[in-house]
Design an enzyme around this catalytic site. Structure first.
Site, short mmCIF file in Angstrom:
data_model
loop_
_atom_site.label_atom_id
_atom_site.label_comp_id
_atom_site.label_asym_id
_atom_site.label_seq_id
_atom_site.Cartn_x
_atom_site.Cartn_y
_atom_site.Cartn_z
N ARG A 171 0.80 -43.16 -15.53
CA ARG A 171 1.40 -44.46 -15.73
C ARG A 171 0.25 -45.54 -16.57
NH1 ARG A 171 3.83 -46.28 -10.14
NH2 ARG A 171 1.54 -45.80 -9.62
N HIS A 191 -3.97 -23.13 5.01
CA HIS A 191 -5.11 -22.15 4.78
C HIS A 191 -5.15 -20.95 6.08
CE1 HIS A 191 -5.43 -24.96 1.76
NE2 HIS A 191 -6.33 -25.82 2.29
C1 BG6 Z 1 -8.22 -28.79 1.52
C2 BG6 Z 1 -8.17 -29.82 2.69
O1 BG6 Z 1 -6.97 -28.12 1.40
O2 BG6 Z 1 -9.14 -27.92 1.75
C3 BG6 Z 1 -9.48 -30.41 2.91
O3 BG6 Z 1 -7.15 -30.74 2.24
C4 BG6 Z 1 -10.60 -29.42 2.96
O4 BG6 Z 1 -9.53 -31.21 3.99
C5 BG6 Z 1 -10.67 -28.23 1.78
O5 BG6 Z 1 -11.85 -30.20 2.94
C6 BG6 Z 1 -11.35 -27.30 2.15
O6 BG6 Z 1 -11.46 -26.40 1.04
P1 BG6 Z 1 -12.63 -25.56 0.40
O7 BG6 Z 1 -12.23 -24.62 -0.59
O8 BG6 Z 1 -13.54 -26.64 0.11
O9 BG6 Z 1 -13.20 -24.71 1.77
#
Ligand code: BG6
Length: 495
Positions: free
Chosen positions: A46, A244
């Site tokens: 935007r 995750h």
């Molecule tokens: C994200 C979360 O999906 O994954 C974050 O929202 C987190 O809170 C992050 O810090 C961690 O990912 P990575 O790849 O840094 O281990």
């Protein structure tokens, strides 16, 4: 493999996600020769900006966030030349019409149909509106070439997920929907399947006869940074476990797929989700632990408590730590506990999966040789180390006989001598190629929400009386240790 001609439309182009992750990933794909010759990045937002100003902004983002560091001016020029900007408001149809005309005009100039990727790097509240806009402008119809990429969080509970999903599925077919869980793009996570199914030696012991329990840890020293506003509605369970950690569990626990086809793999993962023992509300305290960080020290810095972070309610009941004990009720895993834990402001940055094997059936050595100092474990290291470590007992040289714990290591860095691509590089490339293997299908997301609903409800209805309950820089609350200690286990120090 190089994708076909691609028109990559980035909604939320001015936002943090685009700047920090999406653009650096696209640029690295460009550097590695993985983008097609004919590639345009159509940035949509935007803001009153233009392609040149946006390119300058992105250059800073790439310099700060890319694994390859600051770009060479010539290389950056090559990539920046592909950027176009469209100012559009997701709540109004005009913007989508302009977008449709722009895409059509570009294809006319190329005299060929292109892959059209719509990447929503926007707040989730806009997903439905943008999907409707794309549908109304006739931009969703080509089922083969058009893909929609959405980020988590997809909903905040089962019901809201279903609503968003139904809305998206009214406009797009499931095969066009690419739901990102960036953990699945990590090299070490993809390697779980390679390790398990490209080698004959692991599978025979990968079951309840040999495995005592499995521990999955994703610990970060970071706090919530500037994301207090988001995190106050999420918490560790929604932010990390729902996606995750549960995806990691699926990769560890799934049955061998018939092929490396997207749906074969995802079907086996869904089988695991369906086999996860459902949690009764009365059991929540027995199988789940929550924590919130107090002030504390990390790397010599004194850090504030969660409740004093920007955008956070000073009486917040949101968990920054969550641990869970899960069971996969099937032939392979009956009664093997899967312990999951994740937290902000933990003692160190470490993500790993530890497969702890059962003890020997008979102790032939006298206890004095030190047999019990280390259980045999296979540790899949995701971060910061990337590799696999087998921890076992060996005989010390010389006599008298003594046993000592030792490690057998596979390290990515040493074995391959190349930097692994960032998760987003892998995933964006797959989107352009139309390969959905590493993306979450709706039934997976839904099953994960369903599993966690009793915990989310019980935690929301019963504010934690002991928050904050762990110091920044520690390994989480005491209740989390008890969760595993009551089975005679412990989290074990990360490798
Ligand atoms: C994200 C979360 O999906 O994954 C974050 O929202 C987190 O809170 C992050 O810090 C961690 O990912 P990575 O790849 O840094 O281990």
């Amino acid at each position: 493999t190089i994708p076909n001609d691609t028109l990559f439309v980035l909604f939320g182009a001015e936002g943090d996600l685009s700047w920090r992750l999406v653009i650096p990933a696209l640029f690295n794909l460009f550097l590695d020769g993985h983008l097609p010759q004919r590639f345009h990045l159509i940035a949509v937002d935007r803001a009153d900006t233009d392609a040149a100003a946006l390119a300058a902004h992105y250059l800073k983002g790439v310099t700060e966030n890319s694994r390859k560091g600051a770009p060479q001016p010539e290389e950056w020029k090559g990539f920046a030349g592909s950027i176009r900007y469209i100012k559009a408001d997701a709540t109004k149809l005009e913007g989508f019409k302009i977008l449709a005309d722009t895409l059509d005009a570009q294809e006319a100039e190329w005299a060929s149909k292109a892959e059209r990727v719509f990447y929503l790097a926007t707040p989730p509240s806009l997903f439905e509106l943008i999907a409707i806009g794309l549908g109304a402008a006739g931009l969703a119809q080509d089922r083969e070439r058009v893909r929609l990429v959405v980020e988590k969080p997809l909903g905040s509970d089962l019901e809201s997920f279903r609503e968003i999903n139904t809305a998206l599925c009214r406009i797009f077919e499931e095969r066009q929907l690419f739901r990102i869980d960036h953990f699945l793009g990590k090299e070490t996570v993809q390697n779980i399947l390679a390790m398990r199914f490209a080698n004959p030696i692991f599978e025979p012991i990968w079951n309840r006869r040999y495995v005592d329990h499995v521990t999955i840890t994703a610990a970060e020293t970071l706090g919530v940074e500037k994301r207090g506003g988001y995190y106050e509605h999420a918490g560790a369970l929604r932010d990390m476990v729902q996606n995750h950690l549960i995806q990691l569990l699926c990769l560890v626990a799934m049955e061998p797929p018939v092929s490396y086809d997207a749906d074969d793999i995802r079907n086996r993962k869904v089988d695991v989700l369906h086999a996860l023992r459902q949690i009764a509300p009365d059991d929540v305290d027995r199988v789940a632990s929550r924590g919130q960080y107090a002030e504390g020290w990390i790397h010599g810095d004194k850090l504030p408590p969660y409740r004093a972070e920007p955008g956070v309610d000073p009486h917040s009941n949101i968990e920054t730590y969550a641990a869970l004990k899960l069971y996969v009720d099937n032939w392979r895993w009956q009664d093997v506990p899967f312990y999951l834990r994740t937290g902000k402001r933990m003692a160190s940055d470490v993500s790993e999966i530890s497969i702890r094997f059962r003890d020997v059936p008979h102790h032939a050595f006298p206890a004095s040789v030190g047999l019990n100092t280390q259980p045999v474990r296979l540790v899949i290291q995701l971060n910061p180390e990337q590799g696999i470590v087998l921890k076992f007992m060996a005989k010390e040289p010389g006599s008298p006989l003594r046993l000592r714990p030792v490690d057998m290591r596979f390290s990515y860095k040493e074995a391959f001598q190349v930097d692994s691509p960032a998760a987003y590089e892998t995933l964006l490339w797959d989107v352009m190629l139309g390969d959905a293997t590493l993306f979450m299908r709706a039934d997976q997301v839904e099953a994960a929400w369903k599993l966690l609903m009793p915990i989310l409800r019980v935690w929301a209805e019963n504010p934690a009386s002991d928050f904050p309950n762990y110091a920044a820089g520690s390994w989480g609350p005491e209740s989390s240790d008890l969760l595993v200690a009551c089975d005679g286990n412990s989290w074990l120090a990360p490798t």
